[in-house]
Each structure stands twice: as C-alpha cells, then as structure tokens.
Enzyme design. Structure first.
Site, PDB file in Angstrom:
ATOM      1  N   SER A   1     -40.420 -26.307  -2.479  1.00  8.69           N
ATOM      2  CA  SER A   1     -39.311 -25.712  -1.921  1.00  8.69           C
ATOM      3  C   SER A   1     -38.522 -24.935  -2.818  1.00  8.69           C
ATOM      4  O   SER A   1     -38.796 -24.110  -3.393  1.00  8.69           O
ATOM      5  CB  SER A   1     -38.406 -27.018  -0.927  1.00  8.69           C
ATOM      6  OG  SER A   1     -37.790 -26.288  -0.150  1.00  8.69           O
TER       7      SER A   1
ATOM      8  N   ASP B   1     -35.272 -19.020   0.140  1.00  8.11           N
ATOM      9  CA  ASP B   1     -35.782 -20.164  -0.777  1.00  8.11           C
ATOM     10  C   ASP B   1     -37.321 -19.570  -1.067  1.00  8.11           C
ATOM     11  O   ASP B   1     -37.981 -18.892  -0.079  1.00  8.11           O
ATOM     12  CB  ASP B   1     -35.262 -21.525  -0.328  1.00  8.11           C
ATOM     13  CG  ASP B   1     -36.209 -21.962   0.139  1.00  8.11           C
ATOM     14  OD1 ASP B   1     -36.618 -21.592   1.337  1.00  8.11           O
ATOM     15  OD2 ASP B   1     -36.524 -23.566   0.299  1.00  8.11           O
TER      16      ASP B   1
ATOM     17  N   ASP C   1     -40.318 -21.258  -0.321  1.00 10.23           N
ATOM     18  CA  ASP C   1     -41.083 -21.461   0.540  1.00 10.23           C
ATOM     19  C   ASP C   1     -40.464 -20.857   2.122  1.00 10.23           C
ATOM     20  O   ASP C   1     -41.065 -21.164   3.081  1.00 10.23           O
ATOM     21  CB  ASP C   1     -41.420 -22.780   0.761  1.00 10.23           C
ATOM     22  CG  ASP C   1     -40.474 -23.800   1.307  1.00 10.23           C
ATOM     23  OD1 ASP C   1     -39.389 -23.572   0.919  1.00 10.23           O
ATOM     24  OD2 ASP C   1     -40.824 -24.899   1.778  1.00 10.23           O
TER      25      ASP C   1
ATOM     26  N   ASP D   1     -38.286 -21.593   4.098  1.00  6.87           N
ATOM     27  CA  ASP D   1     -37.691 -22.444   5.250  1.00  6.87           C
ATOM     28  C   ASP D   1     -36.229 -22.286   5.356  1.00  6.87           C
ATOM     29  O   ASP D   1     -35.762 -22.702   6.642  1.00  6.87           O
ATOM     30  CB  ASP D   1     -38.326 -23.786   5.421  1.00  6.87           C
ATOM     31  CG  ASP D   1     -38.151 -24.588   4.235  1.00  6.87           C
ATOM     32  OD1 ASP D   1     -37.387 -24.044   3.319  1.00  6.87           O
ATOM     33  OD2 ASP D   1     -38.165 -26.215   3.980  1.00  6.87           O
TER      34      ASP D   1
END
Ligand code: MG
Length: 463
Positions: A107, A250, A252, A254
C-alpha cells in the site's frame, strides 16, 4: 525499533514486511500456498481460480512469481493480471468469477516494504476470523501441496485496467463530467494507478497533466498521500491553466488525496466526505459506513439528508464492508482517502473516488475550494508512536484498559482499541494492523483542543 528491523506484520490486512529481510520469495510462496490450501478447503474445489496482481513497486515481480508458484503448486489456477491497483483485483475477481484474489502490495508504505493481501470470492477483504485462518495456515505451514499432475495453470489477462475503468464509467454521470472538460493534475507516484488513473480521466473528457505517471515502481516521492508528500502536485495544480483540482493516488491506488484548484491540500479526510455528499445528493439519503478514526464531517453531511445514517466500524476495509454491505449502504470508506463504492467493488478505490468528486464538481458548478469551505471543519491531530517505545504489543491491552478506566464517565467504544467521545470532540487510541506503531487520533473544533485530547489520552494510557 528501526524500520529495517520490523517483524513480519501479520494481521487482518494480510502480511507486510521488509523486502529481503522478513518479506522474501520464500514467505510469498508459503503465503500463496497457505491461501491456495485455504481456498481448496473452504470452496471444496480441487482447482480454485485466483486472480493475482501486484502494485508495481520494484520489489514486486519476484514476490508475485513466488506467490503464483505457491498457488499453482496447491492446484489453484491463476489469472495473472500483472501490475494492477488493489481495487482492480477486486473487480477482476467478479469479472472472472474467481474464488479469490491475491495482490502483492505494501500500500502506502515506503519502498523497502512489500506485502501480500488476499481477497475472497466476492472481492472482499476477508473479515477478521477468516483473515486469521489464512494467517494461521501460513504460520503453521499447513499447506496442502497437490499431486504433480494436478498443478494449476497460469493465464494472463492484460485487460484489467480497462475492465475496472469501464465499471466506474457505467456508474457515474459521464455526460455531465465530460461536458465540463475539466483540467486535472494526477499524481500516480509511479505506482499501479498510472494506467487506469489516466485512462479514467481521459474517458471522462479531462485534460490530464500526469506527474509521476510512469509505472516504474520507483516512487517519485514518499508514497503516503499526505500534505508533506504532495508538494509537487500542489505546485503543478496551482500552475496548470484552469485546473479544477489535483488528485494523488497511493502506490496500490486504493486511496485518493485531493488538492483544490489553488493547489491547497484539502485534507485526506475530505475525499470520503465529498464522495458521500455526491451519493447523498444522488439518492436523497441512505446508509454510509466509516471507521471510528474518520472525521465527524461525514456525520454532519449525512445529517442534511433525511433518513441517512453513518455506521461506525473498526478500522480496516473488511470491517467497513462488514458494516456497509448488510445495510445496503450507498458508500463507505475511511478517513485516509479510501472510498468504497459498492457498484464498482468492495475495495477502497481511487478511481471511483475521482469520478464521484468530478461528478460533484460538475453538478455543483462551483470551484472545489468553495465546496470545501462550505463543509463543517474540525481540527484533527494524528500522532503515531513506535510500538516498541510503548512497551510492545503486550503493553497495548493494559494501556487501553487504563484509558477506559480514566474516562469511564464518557461515551466509550472498544470495537477497535478505545475511542472516547466528549461533547466537543473525540480521541481514538489503537495499535496499527499493518505497522509496528500505536496511533492516537483526536478531532475537535480547534487544534489546541484536539492536542489536549491526544495528551489526555496518552497520559491516561501511560504511553
Ligand atoms: Mg493503499
């Protein structure tokens, strides 16, 4: 404890560790094997189908290859979608009617980290009990390797970003957004959002200036989308001719953070509030879900729409979805910029968030800075302490108990750590699921009061 000595973090959010130390191909293969074994046991299928993606960080390919090895060696068939946003993995599980998904991501963590996150057959982060079962299988190496002739197959699918973007487009007012020809600056931090983020904005008729838009996996700045890391986005948005806003994903993709047309960071707490406002306008009211650390701005906005309510949950996507789904909620999320838009997927999704914010701008016809100025504003203070500095995990439960005892006369919630609600603010103390830290978050009318609540909580906790 220095970050480089961090242990492998195993939690409801999956596994995270330091690349080459606690997160290695050996760990990824065992985790893939454990997840494959779990799927065989729970679905009753000899060959469950699993979608696998990675968030594009440069350490990802060997870990993804190892995880795919672990999955196929337990007999799972893998659909390898390559570099993909975490929400895209959620979308593709439904698209392929797969039994689960696995993504290699840490993440927003810095580049020395990587991790593994699993999703179930509905594209959901597994609830705590199930997540624990997968983690326990991994820890105990209860892996059901298959017979040689039963080894799973790997199929590649390069269409994932397209499928995800199309799903978002089918669920927003494309015509209204396109008519505005918005100029938008996008910062994808050279992560997995580069391709899908740009594709979505172009399909929405936006003129896109893309910074850190090369999916090299070498982050252009410290990746967590916080004000101090988004200086380039702020400057680019301020300088861009007629820009409506700037968006930051960010690694990833999400989470989404936003700067207004003047280049001012509006605060990551505002992403969910703006998206929720649009959905409340659209539907006239409904159920929302947000975690206990999320600003009360969302409650204030919901209160303007009759029959609306905000379901408060423990921190973590699985917990928010567990509140949102049975209530037929219209939108959920977390104050860190994570928005869950059920028609697209059950994963926090920066693409859905961007589209809903642009739809709000299109319908309101006012600059973002004015929309934000009209929101109720509070001061929020977020502090973190190294877990080791407070005495390690064993010290957390006694600290929470001390806080509860000290504030026994206030409104308390112990759904996740401890949250104390006062007449003029709240404070939430909890251990992170994903990093060896303890967080204290407080919100009040002024920063001084929020600071005071943080201090009072820490004093009570003895940390
Ligand atoms: Mg993320």
């Amino acid at each position: 404890m220095a970050t480089n000595d961090a242990p492998l973090m195993l939690s409801v959010s999956g596994a995270r560790g330091i690349v080459g130390k606690t997160m290695t191909p050996e760990v990824a293969a065992a985790y893939g094997g454990a997840f494959g074994s779990f799927l065989k046991a729970t679905t009753g299928k000899a060959r469950p189908r699993v979608v696998v993606g990675l968030d594009g960080r440069i350490s990802g390919p060997p870990l993804a290859a190892a995880a795919i090895g672990g999955l196929t060696a337990t007999g799972c068939d893998v659909i390898d979608i390559g570099v993909a946003m975490t929400p895209t993995v959620g979308v593709m599980i439904g698209h392929h009617k797969a039994d689960g998904g696995l993504t290699v991501t840490a993440s927003h963590n810095p580049i020395q980290w990587n991790g593994i996150k699993c999703l179930d057959g509905d594209g959901l982060a597994p609830p705590p009990a199930i997540a624990k079962e997968i983690v326990d299988r991994f820890k105990e190496r209860r892996i059901d390797w298959c017979e040689p002739t039963a080894t799973g197959k790997v199929e590649r699918d390069g269409t994932a970003a397209r499928v995800h973007v199309d799903r978002v487009l089918a669920n927003v007012d494309v015509a209204a957004i396109r008519a505005k020809r918005f100029a938008v600056v996008l910062d994808s931090v050279n992560g997995s959002g580069c391709v899908g983020g740009r594709m979505l904005l172009e399909e929405l008729g936006c003129r896109v200036e893309h910074i850190y838009g090369e999916p090299t996996g070498i982050f252009g700045h410290t990746p967590e989308p916080l004000v101090e890391n988004l200086v380039d986005l702020a400057n680019a948005t301020r300088k861009a001719a007629g820009a409506a806003c700037g968006f930051a994903q960010d690694p990833d993709a999400d989470r989404l953070a936003i700067v207004d047309e003047t280049g001012r960071f509006i605060g990551e707490e505002c992403t969910l509030v703006l998206a929720a406002l649009r959905m409340l306008q659209r539907t006239g009211g409904g159920a929302l879900a947000a975690n206990l650390s999320t600003s009360r701005m969302v409650d204030d906005v919901a209160s303007r729409f009759a029959g609306s309510r905000v379901i408060r949950t423990a921190v973590g996507e699985a917990n928010v979805v567990a509140g949102l789904r049975p209530a037929n909620g219209i939108l959920g999320g977390e104050g860190n910029g994570g928005v869950i838009f059920p028609p697209v997927c059950w994963v926090r999704d920066s693409l859905s968030a961007m589209a809903l914010v642009l739809e709000l701008l299109a319908h309101e016809g006012t600059p973002l800075s004015q929309l934000v100025a009209a929101l109720p504003r509070y001061a929020m203070v977020k502090r973190k302490m190294e877990l080791a500095a407070v005495g390690g995990m064993a010290a957390v439960a006694p600290a929470l108990a001390k806080v509860k005892a000290a504030f026994a006369n206030e409104r308390l919630s112990d759904v996740d750590g401890v949250r104390v609600d006062f007449a003029d603010g709240w404070v939430h103390l909890r251990a992170s699921n994903t990093e060896p830290i303890v967080r204290v978050i407080a919100e009040a009318a002024t920063e001084a009061r929020a600071d005071e609540l943080c201090d009072a909580c820490r004093r009570a906790a003895g940390v």
